[in-house]
Design an enzyme around this catalytic site. Structure first.
Site, PDB file in Angstrom:
ATOM      1  N   GLY A   1      68.079  32.696  12.813  1.00 59.09           N
ATOM      2  CA  GLY A   1      69.532  32.835  12.934  1.00 59.09           C
ATOM      3  C   GLY A   1      70.200  33.129  11.602  1.00 59.09           C
TER       4      GLY A   1
ATOM      5  N   ALA B   1      62.986  30.146   4.968  1.00 62.92           N
ATOM      6  CA  ALA B   1      62.166  29.611   6.068  1.00 62.92           C
ATOM      7  C   ALA B   1      62.331  28.102   6.159  1.00 62.92           C
ATOM      8  CB  ALA B   1      60.696  29.959   5.834  1.00 62.92           C
TER       9      ALA B   1
ATOM     10  N   TYR C   1      63.383  16.178   6.455  1.00 61.98           N
ATOM     11  CA  TYR C   1      64.183  17.374   6.153  1.00 61.98           C
ATOM     12  C   TYR C   1      65.054  17.142   4.913  1.00 61.98           C
ATOM     13  CZ  TYR C   1      67.304  21.324   7.429  1.00 61.98           C
ATOM     14  OH  TYR C   1      68.046  22.477   7.455  1.00 61.98           O
TER      15      TYR C   1
HETATM   16  N1  CAA Z   1      74.124   6.815  12.451  1.00 65.13           N
HETATM   17  C1  CAA Z   1      73.752   5.600  12.880  1.00 65.13           C
HETATM   18  N2  CAA Z   1      73.077   5.397  14.019  1.00 65.13           N
HETATM   19  C2  CAA Z   1      72.776   6.460  14.754  1.00 65.13           C
HETATM   20  C3  CAA Z   1      73.127   7.766  14.367  1.00 65.13           C
HETATM   21  C4  CAA Z   1      73.838   7.922  13.167  1.00 65.13           C
HETATM   22  N3  CAA Z   1      74.231   9.115  12.721  1.00 65.13           N
HETATM   23  N4  CAA Z   1      72.665   8.637  15.298  1.00 65.13           N
HETATM   24  C5  CAA Z   1      72.029   7.904  16.227  1.00 65.13           C
HETATM   25  N5  CAA Z   1      72.111   6.599  15.927  1.00 65.13           N
HETATM   26  C6  CAA Z   1      71.554   5.476  16.651  1.00 65.13           C
HETATM   27  C7  CAA Z   1      71.851   5.534  18.125  1.00 65.13           C
HETATM   28  O1  CAA Z   1      73.102   4.955  18.368  1.00 65.13           O
HETATM   29  C8  CAA Z   1      70.703   4.696  18.707  1.00 65.13           C
HETATM   30  O2  CAA Z   1      70.981   3.346  18.469  1.00 65.13           O
HETATM   31  P1  CAA Z   1      70.304   2.163  19.358  1.00 65.13           P
HETATM   32  O3  CAA Z   1      68.827   2.275  19.178  1.00 65.13           O
HETATM   33  O4  CAA Z   1      70.888   0.938  18.755  1.00 65.13           O
HETATM   34  O5  CAA Z   1      70.749   2.447  20.752  1.00 65.13           O
HETATM   35  C9  CAA Z   1      69.555   5.131  17.824  1.00 65.13           C
HETATM   36  O6  CAA Z   1      70.124   5.584  16.606  1.00 65.13           O
HETATM   37  C10 CAA Z   1      68.789   6.298  18.425  1.00 65.13           C
HETATM   38  O7  CAA Z   1      67.508   6.070  18.134  1.00 65.13           O
HETATM   39  P2  CAA Z   1      66.327   6.814  18.882  1.00 65.13           P
HETATM   40  O8  CAA Z   1      65.108   6.078  18.525  1.00 65.13           O
HETATM   41  O9  CAA Z   1      66.651   7.040  20.307  1.00 65.13           O
HETATM   42  O10 CAA Z   1      66.399   8.216  18.158  1.00 65.13           O
HETATM   43  P3  CAA Z   1      65.299   9.333  18.069  1.00 65.13           P
HETATM   44  O11 CAA Z   1      64.212   8.977  17.119  1.00 65.13           O
HETATM   45  O12 CAA Z   1      64.917   9.779  19.416  1.00 65.13           O
HETATM   46  O13 CAA Z   1      66.087  10.481  17.348  1.00 65.13           O
HETATM   47  C11 CAA Z   1      67.765  11.875  16.654  1.00 65.13           C
HETATM   48  C12 CAA Z   1      67.441  10.580  17.389  1.00 65.13           C
HETATM   49  C13 CAA Z   1      67.045  13.071  17.304  1.00 65.13           C
HETATM   50  C14 CAA Z   1      67.354  11.834  15.193  1.00 65.13           C
HETATM   51  C15 CAA Z   1      69.256  12.050  16.773  1.00 65.13           C
HETATM   52  O14 CAA Z   1      69.874  10.961  16.149  1.00 65.13           O
HETATM   53  C16 CAA Z   1      69.757  13.320  16.116  1.00 65.13           C
HETATM   54  O15 CAA Z   1      69.607  14.411  16.653  1.00 65.13           O
HETATM   55  N6  CAA Z   1      70.409  13.205  14.956  1.00 65.13           N
HETATM   56  C17 CAA Z   1      70.997  14.323  14.266  1.00 65.13           C
HETATM   57  C18 CAA Z   1      70.002  14.946  13.362  1.00 65.13           C
HETATM   58  C19 CAA Z   1      70.620  16.137  12.727  1.00 65.13           C
HETATM   59  O16 CAA Z   1      71.736  16.149  12.229  1.00 65.13           O
HETATM   60  N7  CAA Z   1      69.876  17.248  12.732  1.00 65.13           N
HETATM   61  C20 CAA Z   1      70.386  18.452  12.178  1.00 65.13           C
HETATM   62  C21 CAA Z   1      69.636  19.579  12.812  1.00 65.13           C
HETATM   63  S1  CAA Z   1      70.286  21.113  12.253  1.00 65.13           S
HETATM   64  C22 CAA Z   1      69.837  21.178  10.677  1.00 65.13           C
HETATM   65  O17 CAA Z   1      69.060  20.434  10.175  1.00 65.13           O
HETATM   66  C23 CAA Z   1      70.476  22.261   9.876  1.00 65.13           C
HETATM   67  C24 CAA Z   1      71.169  21.732   8.703  1.00 65.13           C
HETATM   68  O18 CAA Z   1      70.690  21.917   7.600  1.00 65.13           O
HETATM   69  C25 CAA Z   1      72.437  21.023   8.834  1.00 65.13           C
END
Ligand code: CAA
Length: 246
Positions: free
Chosen positions: A13, A89, A153
């Site tokens: 992208g 990449a 990351y």
């Molecule tokens: N701060 C604090 N707590 C958080 C949180 C945050 N930002 N996000 C999630 N949580 C908590 C949830 O409330 C949940 O709490 P409980 O366990 O108490 O219910 C817990 O964390 C979720 O834990 P899981 O074990 O279910 O999570 P997981 O291991 O399956 O993964 C995740 C969750 C996929 C990491 C998800 O939080 C996520 O997608 N986060 C965003 C990651 C992100 O920003 N990625 C960017 C991708 S794009 C990119 O990277 C490009 C760039 O350069 C910007």
């Protein structure tokens, strides 16, 4: 003679917008892609040609030093020496750290950080010898501030800028600049892969209340590789809608 630019992850992208912008700017552009994406790369090349841009593609696994060196040799033999390198990449393997496996750590460090060594190393000496070079490392806001679920990351992206600052010092007296761009959240397949609720909550925290368009990142790269930016080196340019300021 037209300058030659290599963009790793060039058919993704962000890569597509970067390649297109550099082609618009008049450079000869080569887009790298993973060997498993041969069909997608063929379609991409045709699509870019239909849009009026002749951009070559080349397969290489940038997490391998040997394959990266082979790629650089092939580009040099076919087009000439590489003047501009955009290390773009990157992959995500998001997981909370308590669930993160070694494979997820290693994959992200290999593709996002080791690739920067693997591809920069074979182009570096030529740039020094010719007295001109532009290297731009595409990091992330999450390398600057960390992100929940991205220990791998964030570590790789922060590492990229350490590399930038060190190498900038080695290139400074030789006409070779090395800079980092730290995009915020950009509208690409990578951010679309996130859970919608998580994505919306991130967007609501961005002062501009929207993600970036890939072209908005490409415009910053166009500046950094230009002759006018000759005095900019070792910088980390954020393009993040105000998400992180320092
Ligand atoms: N701060 C604090 N707590 C958080 C949180 C945050 N930002 N996000 C999630 N949580 C908590 C949830 O409330 C949940 O709490 P409980 O366990 O108490 O219910 C817990 O964390 C979720 O834990 P899981 O074990 O279910 O999570 P997981 O291991 O399956 O993964 C995740 C969750 C996929 C990491 C998800 O939080 C996520 O997608 N986060 C965003 C990651 C992100 O920003 N990625 C960017 C991708 S794009 C990119 O990277 C490009 C760039 O350069 C910007």
């Amino acid at each position: 003679m037209t300058r030659i630019a290599l963009v790793t992850g060039g058919i993704g992208g962000l890569g597509t917008a970067i390649c297109t912008r550099l082609a618009q700017d008049g450079y000869t552009v080569v887009a790298n892609h993973h060997p498993s994406e041969a069909d997608a790369a063929e379609a991409w090349k045709k699509d870019r040609a239909d849009a009026g841009f002749s951009i070559d593609t080349i397969a290489a696994d940038v997490s391998s030093f040997e394959d990266s060196a082979r790629m650089v040799n092939e580009i040099t033999a076919h087009h000439g020496p590489i003047d501009i390198l955009i290390n773009c990449a990157g992959i995500t393997r998001d997981k909370t750290f308590k669930k993160m496996e070694a494979a997820q750590w290693n994959a992200v460090i290999s593709v996002n950080l080791n690739s920067v060594f693997n591809v920069t190393r074979p182009v570096w000496e030529g740039m020094l010898e010719r007295g001109f070079g532009r290297i731009v490392n595409i990091s992330s806001v999450n390398g600057q501030r960390g992100q929940f679920g991205q220990a791998n990351y964030s570590a790789a992206k922060a590492g990229m800028h350490g590399f930038t600052m060190a190498l900038a010092q080695e290139g400074a007296s030789k006409g070779v600049t090395v800079n980092t761009i730290s995009p915020g959240y950009v509208e690409t397949a990578m951010t679309l892969a996130m859970d919608e609720t998580v994505r919306n909550s991130i967007i609501s925290g961005i002062p501009m209340r929207r993600m970036a368009q890939p072209d908005e990142i490409a415009a910053a790269i166009s500046f950094l590789v230009s002759d006018e930016s000759a005095y900019v080196t070792g910088a980390n340019l954020p393009v993040n809608g105000g998400l992180f300021m320092h």
